[in-house]
Design a protein around this motif. Structure first.
Motif, short mmCIF file in Angstrom:
data_model
loop_
_atom_site.label_atom_id
_atom_site.label_comp_id
_atom_site.label_asym_id
_atom_site.label_seq_id
_atom_site.Cartn_x
_atom_site.Cartn_y
_atom_site.Cartn_z
N ASN A 149 4.40 -5.92 -13.56
CA ASN A 149 3.20 -5.77 -12.74
C ASN A 149 3.41 -4.59 -11.79
OD1 ASN A 149 1.31 -5.94 -10.70
ND2 ASN A 149 1.13 -8.15 -10.88
N THR A 150 2.77 -3.47 -12.15
CA THR A 150 3.01 -2.27 -11.36
C THR A 150 2.42 -2.35 -9.96
OG1 THR A 150 1.11 -1.26 -12.39
CG2 THR A 150 3.27 -0.61 -13.23
N ILE A 151 1.47 -3.25 -9.77
CA ILE A 151 0.91 -3.40 -8.43
C ILE A 151 1.99 -3.91 -7.49
CG2 ILE A 151 -0.78 -4.62 -7.04
CD1 ILE A 151 -2.03 -2.59 -8.85
N ALA A 152 2.63 -4.98 -7.89
CA ALA A 152 3.69 -5.56 -7.07
C ALA A 152 4.83 -4.55 -6.92
CB ALA A 152 4.20 -6.84 -7.71
N SER A 171 4.69 -1.33 -7.16
CA SER A 171 4.29 -0.22 -6.29
C SER A 171 4.37 -0.60 -4.83
CB SER A 171 2.86 0.22 -6.61
OG SER A 171 2.80 0.86 -7.85
N LEU A 172 3.95 -1.80 -4.54
CA LEU A 172 3.96 -2.25 -3.15
C LEU A 172 5.39 -2.23 -2.62
CD1 LEU A 172 2.51 -3.38 -0.73
CD2 LEU A 172 2.80 -5.67 -1.67
N ARG A 173 6.28 -2.74 -3.45
CA ARG A 173 7.68 -2.80 -3.04
C ARG A 173 8.30 -1.40 -2.96
NH1 ARG A 173 12.68 -5.33 -1.51
NH2 ARG A 173 12.99 -3.33 -0.51
N LEU A 174 8.04 -0.61 -3.99
CA LEU A 174 8.72 0.67 -4.09
C LEU A 174 8.10 1.76 -3.22
CD1 LEU A 174 9.33 0.72 -7.94
CD2 LEU A 174 11.04 0.36 -6.16
N GLY A 175 6.82 1.65 -2.98
CA GLY A 175 6.18 2.65 -2.15
C GLY A 175 5.60 3.82 -2.91
N TYR A 176 5.54 3.72 -4.22
CA TYR A 176 4.84 4.76 -4.98
C TYR A 176 4.17 4.14 -6.19
CZ TYR A 176 9.43 4.61 -7.23
OH TYR A 176 10.60 4.19 -7.81
N THR A 177 3.20 4.87 -6.73
CA THR A 177 2.33 4.26 -7.74
C THR A 177 2.38 4.92 -9.11
OG1 THR A 177 0.56 5.68 -6.92
CG2 THR A 177 0.65 3.45 -6.05
N ASN A 178 3.11 6.02 -9.22
CA ASN A 178 3.11 6.77 -10.47
C ASN A 178 1.70 7.13 -10.92
OD1 ASN A 178 5.90 7.06 -11.02
ND2 ASN A 178 5.98 4.90 -11.58
N THR A 179 0.92 7.51 -9.98
CA THR A 179 -0.48 7.85 -10.26
C THR A 179 -0.85 9.15 -9.56
OG1 THR A 179 -1.02 5.50 -10.34
CG2 THR A 179 -2.86 7.02 -10.10
N ASN A 202 -3.52 4.96 -2.88
CA ASN A 202 -2.10 5.28 -2.76
C ASN A 202 -1.58 6.12 -3.91
OD1 ASN A 202 -0.82 3.83 -0.35
ND2 ASN A 202 -2.18 2.31 -1.23
N VAL A 203 -2.35 7.08 -4.34
CA VAL A 203 -1.83 7.96 -5.39
C VAL A 203 -0.64 8.74 -4.82
CG1 VAL A 203 -4.08 8.18 -6.48
CG2 VAL A 203 -3.35 9.90 -4.82
N ILE A 258 5.70 7.08 -0.23
CA ILE A 258 4.48 7.26 0.53
C ILE A 258 4.79 6.91 1.98
CG2 ILE A 258 2.19 6.30 0.96
CD1 ILE A 258 2.06 5.70 -2.03
N ILE A 272 -3.07 -1.29 -2.64
CA ILE A 272 -2.00 -1.85 -3.46
C ILE A 272 -1.68 -3.26 -2.99
CG2 ILE A 272 0.42 -1.62 -4.12
CD1 ILE A 272 -1.31 0.48 -5.35
N LEU A 301 -2.61 -6.77 -4.91
CA LEU A 301 -1.60 -7.77 -5.25
C LEU A 301 -2.05 -9.14 -4.77
CD1 LEU A 301 1.14 -8.47 -6.36
CD2 LEU A 301 2.14 -7.94 -4.13
N HIS A 305 -0.52 -2.36 -17.74
CA HIS A 305 0.48 -2.23 -16.69
C HIS A 305 -0.17 -1.98 -15.33
CE1 HIS A 305 3.72 -2.06 -19.58
NE2 HIS A 305 4.58 -2.01 -18.60
N ASN A 355 -2.85 -2.93 -14.31
CA ASN A 355 -3.72 -4.01 -13.87
C ASN A 355 -5.16 -3.58 -13.64
OD1 ASN A 355 -2.14 -6.61 -13.35
ND2 ASN A 355 -0.81 -5.00 -12.56
#
Lengths: 339, 339
Positions: free
Chosen positions: A55-58, A60-68, A122-123, B5, B57, B61, B120, B122
DNA sequence: AACGATAACAATAACGTTAATGTAATAATA
DNA sequence: TATTATTACATTAACGTTATTGTTATCGTT
C-alpha cells in the motif's frame, strides 16, 4: 455513500498467517539483511499466495515521498504537449515514478489550482510549462519547497530550473530559411510577449532580418493568444490593413495550421501565394500529408532531460541549478516557395 | 540520499498555536458542527497564516480513498487519446479528482504494469482503453476490486462497464458515404480483429456493402497493428497484388493520414486517384488544411460520460452496469471524390 | 566459565489524518 | 433540586507501513 477501497491483504495478514511479526514480514519482503534467507522465501511465498500488494499510501506517509511527479502543461490535446507528456510519463515510469497530469488551458488561475493540487497530493516533483503571465504562480510553487523544473518556457529574473529548446536559434533559422528563399517581408505571428519562447524567437527573427540587411518593420510582428482563437481575428485585422508580405512565420505549428486553413478558405494557395514556417514539428508522430516546413524542437530529449533533472534534484538534494537548452533544427516540408 | 518532503505545517502545529486539540482543529477546518463558530474562524485564520495544506496522503490512508483516477490509454501522443484524456482530466478535476496518466503503447505487458501501478497507488477508479489482445488484464483488474470503466473499446464475454462510440454505425455511414459517391470497391484498412471497435466497424462496413447490393470481397479487408508502422507494409503488400479499388476506409485518422502520405509519396493524388475516409475526427481541435473526410466520435461526451459513470460507481456503490454507446457522425472533408 | 559478538527476530513508535468515544461545563427539564 | 440533554471540546485509536530500538538465543573467544 462513498465506496472505500477494499484493502485487500496487509502485512498484518501475512504476519498472522506465517507467525512472524509485521515488521519481519515487511523487512523480509524488502529483503533486508537481518532476515534469514529461509524466512524471506517463506514469507514471500505466502505474500504471493495471498496476492499482497504494498500500500503505497501508507508507505508514502511513513517514508515521506510518493514516487509521483506532476506534469502541468497548457493543453494535452495540443500534440506538442502530448508528445512531451508521453515521453515524460514513459521515462518517469521506467524510473519508478508515476505522473499526474494537469492541464492549465494557459490560464493563470487554473495553473494555480493545478499547483495547489500537486502540493496537496504530495508529489515529489513538478514538471511545468508555465503560463507565465507573471511569476506569481512559480513563486507560490517555490514556497512549497517541492522541486520543480520548467519545460519549454522559462522565467527570467528568478532563474528557476528549466529545460527549453533553443528558441532564439529556432526563430533565427526559420527566418533565415525564408530569407534564403527570397522572402523579404515576413509576417511573424508570434505568441504573447510574456512567454519566454515567444520573446526568444522574436530575438532570432530580428537577428536574421538584421543579418540579411533587410529593413525591420514592426508592423509585421503580431502577437496571438495561445489557447484562444485569436489567430483568425489577427488575420482578419492584418488582411484588412493591406500589409505586404510573402511569407508567414508562426509561433507554433498549431497556429501555422490555422493560418494555412484560414488562407485556404479565402482561396489562397500554400506555398504559391504565401510561404509558411511553423514551430514544434508536431507532425513528427503523425504522418500528415502536405507537411509544414517547421522548426523541430527535440521534444523527446527535452522530456527525458526534464525527468532526469527533476529526479536528480529529488534524489540527490542537489542544489545545482539546471539550465538546459536543447537544440533546434529546420524540417523542410512543402510550405516554402522559392521566390 | 533521497530528499524527503519537507512536511510544512500540520494540524499539530495549528493545535499548538491555538491551544486546541488536533482533532478540534481537524474538525474546525472541515466545519463540522460540534465546533463553535468562533473557534472555527480562529483556527481557520491561524491555518491560513501558517499556510497549512491538508496532507492528502495521511488523509487517504485514514479515509480509504485517494480522490485519484488512473487513465490507461494506448498513446497520449495520438490526438484521439489526447483529446479524450484532456476532457477526462478536466472533468475529473472539477469533481475533485486528479488523474494519473499511463500509456500502454498498445502493449499487453505494459498495460499489465500500468494496472499494477494503478492498484499500488490506490486509485479510486480506472478509465481504460484496453489493448484487448485478450481479457487477462481486465480480469486481473477486476480481481483488484477497483472500479473501472472501458472507454472506446469493450470486451464481449464478460460485460464490464464501458463507454464506446457507435462503431458499427460509424463503419456503416463511412462505407455508405463512399458508396453513395459511386465507389464500388472499397479497401478497408481495419484495426486488429480483437479490438472491439475494429470488429464493429467491420460489421458496419459489411452491412453497407450488403445493403447496397455490392459483392463483398474479403481481399479488400486488411488488418493493421495499432502502434506499429505496419500501415506501410500493408500498403506495399496490397499494391503488389494489383487489387482493384477506388476508395479506402481507414480504421483511424492516424492510419488514414499515413495512407494518404504513402500514396502522396508514390505520386497519387487524393481524392483524384483514391478517396479516403478516416475515423475519430482528430482534426477537431487542430485546424488542419485539406481536411480528411472522417467519422466523428464525440470524444468530449464519451470522456465526460466515462468520468461520470466511474464516479457513480465509486461514490454510490452502484452495482448497475454502465454500457453506454455514444453516437457517431460523418464529417465531410475533401478526401472523397464523386465518381 | 564468563564475556562479548552476532544472528534473527519482536516490540514500539511514528508518519498526519479522522472517526469514535469520552468528558466537563452549562442549559433545559421534571 | 435532581436529572437529563446539549455544547464544545479532548482523548484515544486506527489507517498500513517502516525505522529504531529491544530481546533472545547461539556462537566464538579467552
Amino acid at each position: 455513500m462513498r465506496r472505500k477501497i477494499k484493502q485487500s491483504i496487509t502485512l498484518k495478514d501475512i504476519a498472522e498467517k506465517t507467525g512472524y511479526s509485521v515488521n519481519t514480514v515487511s523487512r523480509a519482503l524488502r529483503e533486508k539483511d537481518d532476515i534469514a534467507e529461509e524466512t524471506i522465501e517463506r514469507i514471500k511465498k505466502v505474500a504471493k499466495e495471498l496476492g499482497y500488494v504494498n500500500n503505497t499510501i501508507a508507505s508514502s506517509l511513513r517514508l515521506g515521498y510518493t514516487n509521483t511527479l506532476a506534469v502541468i502543461i497548457g493543453d494535452i490535446s495540443n500534440p506538442h504537449f502530448a508528445i512531451m507528456t508521453k515521453e515524460i510519463e514513459n521515462h518517469a515510469r521506467l524510473k519508478g515514478y508515476s505522473s499526474i497530469l494537469l492541464n492549465t488551458n494557459e490560464d493563470k488561475d487554473i495553473e494555480r489550482q493545478a499547483i495547489t493540487m500537486a502540493i496537496h497530493k504530495n508529489v515529489d516533483g513538478i514538471i511545468i510549462c508555465p503560463t507565465q503571465i507573471d511569476n506569481e504562480n512559480l513563486e507560490y510553487l517555490e514556497s512549497s519547497n517541492i522541486p520543480f523544473i520548467q519545460i519549454g518556457r522559462r522565467t527570467y529574473g528568478k532563474e528557476y530550473n528549466y529545460v527549453v529548446c533553443d528558441d532564439e536559434k529556432g526563430g533565427y533559422i526559420a527566418t533565415k530559411h525564408l530569407i534564403e528563399n527570397g522572402h523579404k517581408r515576413i509576417l511573424f505571428l508570434n505568441g504573447p510577449e510574456y512567454v519566454s519562447s515567444a520573446k526568444e524567437r522574436y530575438d532570432g527573427y530580428r537577428k536574421a532580418i538584421k543579418e540579411a540587411g533587410l529593413p525591420f518593420d514592426e508592423a509585421l510582428v503580431r502577437d496571438v493568444d495561445l489557447g484562444e482563437d485569436s489567430v483568425e481575428n489577427a488575420l482578419e485585422e492584418i488582411f484588412g490593413e493591406d500589409l505586404q508580405f510573402t511569407a508567414i512565420f508562426a509561433f507554433s505549428d498549431m497556429i501555422a495550421w490555422r493560418v494555412w486553413d484560414w488562407l485556404d478558405k479565402r482561396g489562397f494557395s500554400i506555398p504559391e501565394d504565401y510561404s509558411i514556417v511553423g514551430f514544434d514539428f508536431i507532425q513528427s508522430r503523425m504522418r500528415i500529408p502536405t507537411p509544414l516546413t517547421t522548426i523541430s524542437s527535440y521534444k523527446m530529449q527535452m522530456s527525458i532531460t526534464a525527468v532526469d533533472c527533476i529526479l536528480k534534484v529529488i534524489q540527490d538534494e542537489n542544489e545545482d541549478k539546471f539550465h538546459k537548452v536543447i537544440g533546434t533544427t529546420l524540417v523542410q516540408g512543402r510550405t516554402v516557395k522559392k521566390l
